[in-house]
Design an enzyme around this catalytic site. Structure first.
Site, PDB file in Angstrom:
ATOM      1  CG  HIS A  68     -30.405  93.268 -42.890  1.00  0.00           C
ATOM      2  ND1 HIS A  68     -30.645  92.829 -44.175  1.00  0.00           N
ATOM      3  CD2 HIS A  68     -29.815  92.220 -42.244  1.00  0.00           C
ATOM      4  CE1 HIS A  68     -30.214  91.580 -44.303  1.00  0.00           C
ATOM      5  NE2 HIS A  68     -29.719  91.198 -43.142  1.00  0.00           N
ATOM      6  CB  VAL A  69     -34.236  94.116 -38.650  1.00  0.00           C
ATOM      7  CG1 VAL A  69     -35.440  93.597 -37.864  1.00  0.00           C
ATOM      8  CG2 VAL A  69     -33.006  93.259 -38.388  1.00  0.00           C
ATOM      9  CG  HIS A  70     -37.956  94.109 -43.661  1.00  0.00           C
ATOM     10  ND1 HIS A  70     -38.347  93.213 -44.632  1.00  0.00           N
ATOM     11  CD2 HIS A  70     -36.760  94.621 -44.063  1.00  0.00           C
ATOM     12  CE1 HIS A  70     -37.428  93.174 -45.586  1.00  0.00           C
ATOM     13  NE2 HIS A  70     -36.456  94.013 -45.257  1.00  0.00           N
ATOM     14  CG  ASP A  93     -34.540  97.529 -45.313  1.00  0.00           C
ATOM     15  OD1 ASP A  93     -34.172  96.358 -45.508  1.00  0.00           O
ATOM     16  OD2 ASP A  93     -33.857  98.336 -44.641  1.00  0.00           O
ATOM     17  CG  HIS A 149     -35.956  87.747 -40.580  1.00  0.00           C
ATOM     18  ND1 HIS A 149     -35.788  86.461 -41.034  1.00  0.00           N
ATOM     19  CD2 HIS A 149     -35.899  88.537 -41.676  1.00  0.00           C
ATOM     20  CE1 HIS A 149     -35.643  86.471 -42.346  1.00  0.00           C
ATOM     21  NE2 HIS A 149     -35.693  87.718 -42.763  1.00  0.00           N
ATOM     22  CG  HIS A 150     -32.131  89.757 -41.211  1.00  0.00           C
ATOM     23  ND1 HIS A 150     -31.708  88.851 -42.159  1.00  0.00           N
ATOM     24  CD2 HIS A 150     -33.067  90.533 -41.825  1.00  0.00           C
ATOM     25  CE1 HIS A 150     -32.364  89.067 -43.297  1.00  0.00           C
ATOM     26  NE2 HIS A 150     -33.192  90.071 -43.117  1.00  0.00           N
ATOM     27  CG  ASN A 194     -29.790  92.110 -47.960  1.00  0.00           C
ATOM     28  OD1 ASN A 194     -30.073  93.113 -47.294  1.00  0.00           O
ATOM     29  ND2 ASN A 194     -30.671  91.157 -48.213  1.00  0.00           N
ATOM     30  CG  HIS A 195     -32.921  93.039 -51.149  1.00  0.00           C
ATOM     31  ND1 HIS A 195     -33.538  91.994 -51.776  1.00  0.00           N
ATOM     32  CD2 HIS A 195     -33.180  92.908 -49.818  1.00  0.00           C
ATOM     33  CE1 HIS A 195     -34.188  91.247 -50.871  1.00  0.00           C
ATOM     34  NE2 HIS A 195     -33.980  91.787 -49.679  1.00  0.00           N
ATOM     35  CE1 TYR A 219     -36.289  94.069 -49.934  1.00  0.00           C
ATOM     36  CE2 TYR A 219     -36.322  96.441 -50.186  1.00  0.00           C
ATOM     37  CZ  TYR A 219     -36.128  95.331 -49.404  1.00  0.00           C
ATOM     38  OH  TYR A 219     -35.751  95.480 -48.087  1.00  0.00           O
ATOM     39  CG  ASP A 229     -32.096  95.860 -48.557  1.00  0.00           C
ATOM     40  OD1 ASP A 229     -31.012  95.674 -49.140  1.00  0.00           O
ATOM     41  OD2 ASP A 229     -32.588  95.031 -47.773  1.00  0.00           O
ATOM     42  CG  HIS A 238     -28.658  96.945 -45.349  1.00  0.00           C
ATOM     43  ND1 HIS A 238     -29.818  97.689 -45.510  1.00  0.00           N
ATOM     44  CD2 HIS A 238     -29.018  95.643 -45.506  1.00  0.00           C
ATOM     45  CE1 HIS A 238     -30.827  96.871 -45.774  1.00  0.00           C
ATOM     46  NE2 HIS A 238     -30.370  95.626 -45.779  1.00  0.00           N
TER      47      HIS A 238
END
Length: 471
Positions: free
Chosen positions: A357-359, A169, A329-330, A235-236, A201, A198, A320
């Site tokens: 995925h999870v930042h 990410d 989140h997520h 996903n990005h 972006y 990711d 991911h």
């Protein structure tokens, strides 16, 4: 900072040079870091930043990056972009301390995305290299020729030490730059980077502005042109916008980042495998069909039994979307894929699963939830020494910022979690020991904010003393 180890339910800590052993259950509550960080969003670096510099000269190659080009590490795929015209798609390469230059010819392609037309994207595969050898290579023509180098891995074998870096990410913010710089200056030198999805972006901009794919390619060149980055899609990278006529998922990603998927008999570049030194790496796609009878499912079903743990004792999965995460989140987005594949991960004793995925950062205990049943209500992960350690490392620094909200109380399966930007290293010592370390951007380059010694469940050390000796 203490170093945490595991050995068949025995926890081993090395503190200030003193080795202490005591018995404890593996899943006995974790630690949520109290580290205080700046939670302001980081903006993308401006287009005139030096990290986005266009190489001088007409049609000079840019966005140079390499990845593994075959299944065992004797091949490399070199990729780059020429902005003005196709130019040459040939790579000239030679081993260190030799005069003989060889050449390989690649392919060149372009793609359109809405109102954007790419430059000329080159992909050139080089095969039959010597193991553990430094090679120089050149791309371009005349006075715009650019020279780089890489080192091939040692021959595949059970006791081959090797160090992988880990980033996910990433994006192209000021924090992204700090992450990449921190990785480059880490005294534990990553030799190949595992990227957990990711990338640029670019889809965060109106109409998924693909110019931001170009800036990102120039940004990472300083690392990715010199060591392989092993790609997985997030996903990005989907870039699915049928409202503007873009109905082909992963279009920019698949044109820009070639991988050796056919070498592992995969039917898609979104899932594949490679061997490298003493590791067997399986790349999965969280955003492609993975249900029963799908191509990804059928490939993985055949792939896992092929892994020879006497040859490559370390079995690593990268994808991911995490199976386990205690951030809000997520939350539980990876649940359906977990239900499909976790039983295989346990059966084949996958050592570690890296996801993004999870930042934020999180490391799990060895747990599984195969007994999950929505009828009887058994849905709590249990300690399982055949299960992988799950590590979420989606903390590269992108413009969406950190995920700070966590489920409370911290689940017992969560060993350590912290919402900070950083990177990881997975340092394989031999067939039985590897050290994973997570490095927070704000710390000195040698500081390990979290670490874990892993022992291989296939090749167990003879005694606890062998673990202590490796610290």
């Amino acid at each position: 900072m203490g170093v945490r180890l595991e050995f068949d339910g025995i926890l081993v800590f090395s503190l200030l040079g003193l080795n202490v052993l005591w018995l404890a259950e593996v899943c006995e509550g974790g630690l949520t870091s109290s580290y205080v960080r700046n939670d302001q969003l980081s903006r993308d670096m401006p287009l005139d930043s030096d990290v986005f510099r266009v190489p001088p000269g007409y049609n000079a190659p840019q966005q140079v990056h390499i990845t593994q080009g075959d299944h065992v590490g004797k091949g490399v795929i070199v990729s780059w972009v020429t902005p003005d015209e196709p130019g040459s798609s040939t790579v000239h390469y030679w081993a260190e301390n030799t005069e003989l230059k060889r050449s390989a010819k690649g392919i060149v392609l372009t793609y359109k995305y809405f109102n954007y037309t790419s430059g000329y994207i080159h992909h050139c595969s080089i095969f039959d290299l010597e193991f553990d050898t430094k090679y120089f290579y050149e791309v371009g023509i005349g006075n715009t020729t650019r020279k780089f180098w890489f080192r091939t891995p040692p021959s595949v074998g059970p006791d081959v030490p090797y160090t992988f870096g880990l980033i996910g990410d990433l994006g192209q913010t000021h924090d992204s730059n700090r992450t990449l710089t921190h990785y480059e200056l880490n005294p534990v030198k990553g030799q190949t980077l595992l990227f957990v999805g990711d990338l640029s972006y670019a889809d965060a901009y109106p109409f998924h502005d693909n110019n931001r794919w170009d800036t990102w390619g120039r940004f990472i060149e300083r690392s990715a042109a010199y060591q392989p980055w092993i790609w997985s899609a997030g996903n990005h990278e989907i870039d699915f916008l049928p409202d503007i006529g873009e109905g082909k998922p992963f279009k920019p990603y698949r044109n820009r980042f070639y991988v050796p998927y056919r070498a592992s008999r995969s039917t898609s570049p979104l899932w594949y495998s490679i061997k490298r030194a003493s590791a067997y790496i399986i790349v999965l796609s969280s955003y492609s069909a993975y249900g029963k009878y799908t191509p990804q499912y059928k490939w993985l079903e055949k792939e896992l039994p092929k892994v020879n743990r006497t040859e490559t004792p370390w079995l690593i999965v990268i994808m991911h979307c995490p199976f386990y995460s205690s951030y809000i989140h997520h939350y539980m987005e990876g649940e359906s894929m977990r239900v499909m594949y976790e039983e295989w991960f346990v059966e084949y004793k996958v050592d570690v699963v890296f996801a993004g995925h999870v930042h934020a950062y999180e490391r799990s205990e060895r747990i599984s939830n195969i007994a999950y049943n929505i009828v009887n209500g058994i849905c709590t992960p249990v300690s399982d020494q055949s299960a992988p350690v799950y590590i979420t490392i989606g903390d590269g620094g992108n413009l969406e910022g950190l995920v700070t909200d966590m489920t409370e109380p911290q689940p017992r399966y969560s060993a350590y979690r912290e919402a900070s930007f950083g990177h990881g290293t997975f340092d394989i010592k031999n067939r039985s020991h590897a050290l994973f370390s997570w490095h927070r951007n704000q710390d000195g380059y040698a500081v390990e904010a979290d670490s874990l010694w892993l022992h291989n469940r296939i090749w167990k050390p003879a005694s606890e003393e062998s673990i202590i000796a490796a610290v």
